[in-house]
Design a protein around this motif. Structure first.
Motif, PDB file in Angstrom:
ATOM      1  N   GLU A 169       4.078 -21.216  20.007  1.00  0.00           N
ATOM      2  CA  GLU A 169       3.957 -19.913  19.340  1.00  0.00           C
ATOM      3  C   GLU A 169       3.487 -18.844  20.321  1.00  0.00           C
ATOM      4  OE1 GLU A 169       1.213 -20.779  16.217  1.00  0.00           O
ATOM      5  OE2 GLU A 169       2.687 -21.898  15.027  1.00  0.00           O
ATOM      6  N   LEU A 170       2.490 -19.181  21.134  1.00  0.00           N
ATOM      7  CA  LEU A 170       1.980 -18.204  22.103  1.00  0.00           C
ATOM      8  C   LEU A 170       3.017 -17.888  23.180  1.00  0.00           C
ATOM      9  CD1 LEU A 170      -1.674 -19.498  22.461  1.00  0.00           C
ATOM     10  CD2 LEU A 170      -0.944 -17.346  21.414  1.00  0.00           C
ATOM     11  N   ARG A 171       3.734 -18.911  23.642  1.00  0.00           N
ATOM     12  CA  ARG A 171       4.797 -18.683  24.637  1.00  0.00           C
ATOM     13  C   ARG A 171       5.855 -17.733  24.098  1.00  0.00           C
ATOM     14  NH1 ARG A 171       6.590 -22.273  28.663  1.00  0.00           N
ATOM     15  NH2 ARG A 171       8.605 -22.066  27.655  1.00  0.00           N
ATOM     16  N   MET A 172       6.291 -17.986  22.858  1.00  0.00           N
ATOM     17  CA  MET A 172       7.310 -17.121  22.266  1.00  0.00           C
ATOM     18  C   MET A 172       6.779 -15.702  22.099  1.00  0.00           C
ATOM     19  SD  MET A 172       9.954 -18.855  22.227  1.00  0.00           S
ATOM     20  CE  MET A 172      10.944 -17.593  21.461  1.00  0.00           C
TER      21      MET A 172
ATOM     22  N   PHE B 107       7.071 -14.032  25.470  1.00  0.00           N
ATOM     23  CA  PHE B 107       8.461 -13.722  25.809  1.00  0.00           C
ATOM     24  C   PHE B 107       8.994 -12.574  24.964  1.00  0.00           C
ATOM     25  CE2 PHE B 107       8.952 -18.373  27.226  1.00  0.00           C
ATOM     26  CZ  PHE B 107       8.663 -18.046  28.540  1.00  0.00           C
ATOM     27  N   ALA B 108       8.606 -12.536  23.694  1.00  0.00           N
ATOM     28  CA  ALA B 108       9.144 -11.534  22.770  1.00  0.00           C
ATOM     29  C   ALA B 108       8.432 -10.196  22.858  1.00  0.00           C
ATOM     30  CB  ALA B 108       9.062 -12.066  21.337  1.00  0.00           C
ATOM     31  N   THR B 109       7.169 -10.194  23.266  1.00  0.00           N
ATOM     32  CA  THR B 109       6.376  -8.959  23.290  1.00  0.00           C
ATOM     33  C   THR B 109       5.851  -8.726  24.703  1.00  0.00           C
ATOM     34  OG1 THR B 109       5.654  -9.566  21.070  1.00  0.00           O
ATOM     35  CG2 THR B 109       4.506  -7.731  22.116  1.00  0.00           C
TER      36      THR B 109
ATOM     37  N   LEU C  73       2.084  -7.610  25.396  1.00  0.00           N
ATOM     38  CA  LEU C  73       0.971  -8.429  24.938  1.00  0.00           C
ATOM     39  C   LEU C  73      -0.038  -8.561  26.086  1.00  0.00           C
ATOM     40  CD1 LEU C  73       0.473  -9.959  22.255  1.00  0.00           C
ATOM     41  CD2 LEU C  73       1.301 -12.001  23.394  1.00  0.00           C
ATOM     42  N   PRO C  74      -1.346  -8.460  25.815  1.00  0.00           N
ATOM     43  CA  PRO C  74      -2.330  -8.553  26.907  1.00  0.00           C
ATOM     44  C   PRO C  74      -2.192  -9.858  27.682  1.00  0.00           C
ATOM     45  CG  PRO C  74      -3.384  -7.925  24.848  1.00  0.00           C
ATOM     46  CD  PRO C  74      -1.975  -8.266  24.525  1.00  0.00           C
ATOM     47  N   LYS C  75      -2.159  -9.743  28.999  1.00  0.00           N
ATOM     48  CA  LYS C  75      -1.964 -10.914  29.852  1.00  0.00           C
ATOM     49  C   LYS C  75      -3.226 -11.308  30.606  1.00  0.00           C
ATOM     50  CE  LYS C  75       2.965 -10.188  30.394  1.00  0.00           C
ATOM     51  NZ  LYS C  75       3.065  -9.248  29.309  1.00  0.00           N
ATOM     52  N   ILE C  76      -4.297 -10.547  30.431  1.00  0.00           N
ATOM     53  CA  ILE C  76      -5.552 -10.861  31.104  1.00  0.00           C
ATOM     54  C   ILE C  76      -6.626 -11.058  30.046  1.00  0.00           C
ATOM     55  CG2 ILE C  76      -7.318 -10.039  32.696  1.00  0.00           C
ATOM     56  CD1 ILE C  76      -5.138  -8.462  34.131  1.00  0.00           C
ATOM     57  N   GLY C  77      -7.248 -12.228  30.102  1.00  0.00           N
ATOM     58  CA  GLY C  77      -8.343 -12.538  29.184  1.00  0.00           C
ATOM     59  C   GLY C  77      -9.657 -12.499  29.928  1.00  0.00           C
ATOM     60  N   ARG C  78     -10.691 -13.026  29.311  1.00  0.00           N
ATOM     61  CA  ARG C  78     -11.993 -13.058  29.978  1.00  0.00           C
ATOM     62  C   ARG C  78     -12.002 -14.054  31.129  1.00  0.00           C
ATOM     63  NH1 ARG C  78     -14.934 -14.225  24.876  1.00  0.00           N
ATOM     64  NH2 ARG C  78     -15.466 -16.035  26.100  1.00  0.00           N
TER      65      ARG C  78
ATOM     66  N   LYS D 262      -5.569 -15.554  33.118  1.00  0.00           N
ATOM     67  CA  LYS D 262      -4.504 -14.562  33.063  1.00  0.00           C
ATOM     68  C   LYS D 262      -3.174 -15.289  32.923  1.00  0.00           C
ATOM     69  CE  LYS D 262      -3.680 -14.091  38.004  1.00  0.00           C
ATOM     70  NZ  LYS D 262      -3.535 -13.156  39.097  1.00  0.00           N
ATOM     71  N   VAL D 263      -2.208 -14.596  32.379  1.00  0.00           N
ATOM     72  CA  VAL D 263      -0.876 -15.149  32.154  1.00  0.00           C
ATOM     73  C   VAL D 263       0.109 -14.384  33.015  1.00  0.00           C
ATOM     74  CG1 VAL D 263       0.956 -15.433  30.435  1.00  0.00           C
ATOM     75  CG2 VAL D 263      -1.414 -15.820  29.784  1.00  0.00           C
ATOM     76  N   GLU D 264       0.974 -15.102  33.705  1.00  0.00           N
ATOM     77  CA  GLU D 264       2.028 -14.476  34.498  1.00  0.00           C
ATOM     78  C   GLU D 264       3.368 -15.039  34.046  1.00  0.00           C
ATOM     79  OE1 GLU D 264       1.097 -13.868  38.923  1.00  0.00           O
ATOM     80  OE2 GLU D 264      -0.067 -15.649  38.364  1.00  0.00           O
ATOM     81  N   LEU D 265       4.335 -14.196  33.929  1.00  0.00           N
ATOM     82  CA  LEU D 265       5.685 -14.646  33.630  1.00  0.00           C
ATOM     83  C   LEU D 265       6.417 -14.780  34.958  1.00  0.00           C
ATOM     84  CD1 LEU D 265       7.909 -15.368  31.680  1.00  0.00           C
ATOM     85  CD2 LEU D 265       8.415 -12.945  31.448  1.00  0.00           C
TER      86      LEU D 265
END
Length: 120
Positions: A27-30, A33-35, A38-43, A46-49
């Motif tokens: 769900e989070l991956r989708m 990809f779809a948005t 969406l914030p990519k940096i947390g405390r 971080k998320v990188e595509l």
């Protein structure tokens, strides 16, 4: 969540939790990809595509006489541990302690090397 005392029940509960976590990951991956915004940096993370490319050998595109040639076929044997819910079993795990069948296979605790020494 109560920890089951029986290894079979514990294994089934662990697998159910893994399935729940995989579903949430999907769900989070989708969502990422779809948005795109969406914030990519947390405390703490971080998320990188990242886009990666690799070359894949497509055996299904080979002629049938090669794909079906026994020279290129081998048998692979796998052992699979399945869990299955017992019909009409009680829903809550038993609170009666069960001996651990894997206890003998686990490494024994080592004695501390300097346990008998004192500091001066």
């Amino acid at each position: 969540m109560m920890t089951p005392t029986n290894p079979a029940d514990e294994l089934a509960e662990i697998r159910a939790e893994i399935a729940r976590l995989k579903q949430r990951e999907a769900e989070l991956r989708m969502a990422y990809f779809a948005t795109p915004d969406l914030p990519k940096i947390g405390r703490m993370h971080k998320v990188e595509l990242v886009t990666r490319r690799r070359i894949v050998f497509e055996a299904r595109l080979l002629p049938a006489e090669i794909r079906n040639d026994p020279t290129y076929i081998r048998e692979r044997v796998m052992r699979v541990l399945r869990t299955e819910r017992i019909p009409n079993a009680e829903r809550t795990p038993s609170l009666v302690p069960v001996s651990d069948p894997l206890a003998e296979l686990r490494p024994k605790p080592r004695k501390r090397l300097f346990a008998g020494l004192t500091l001066h």
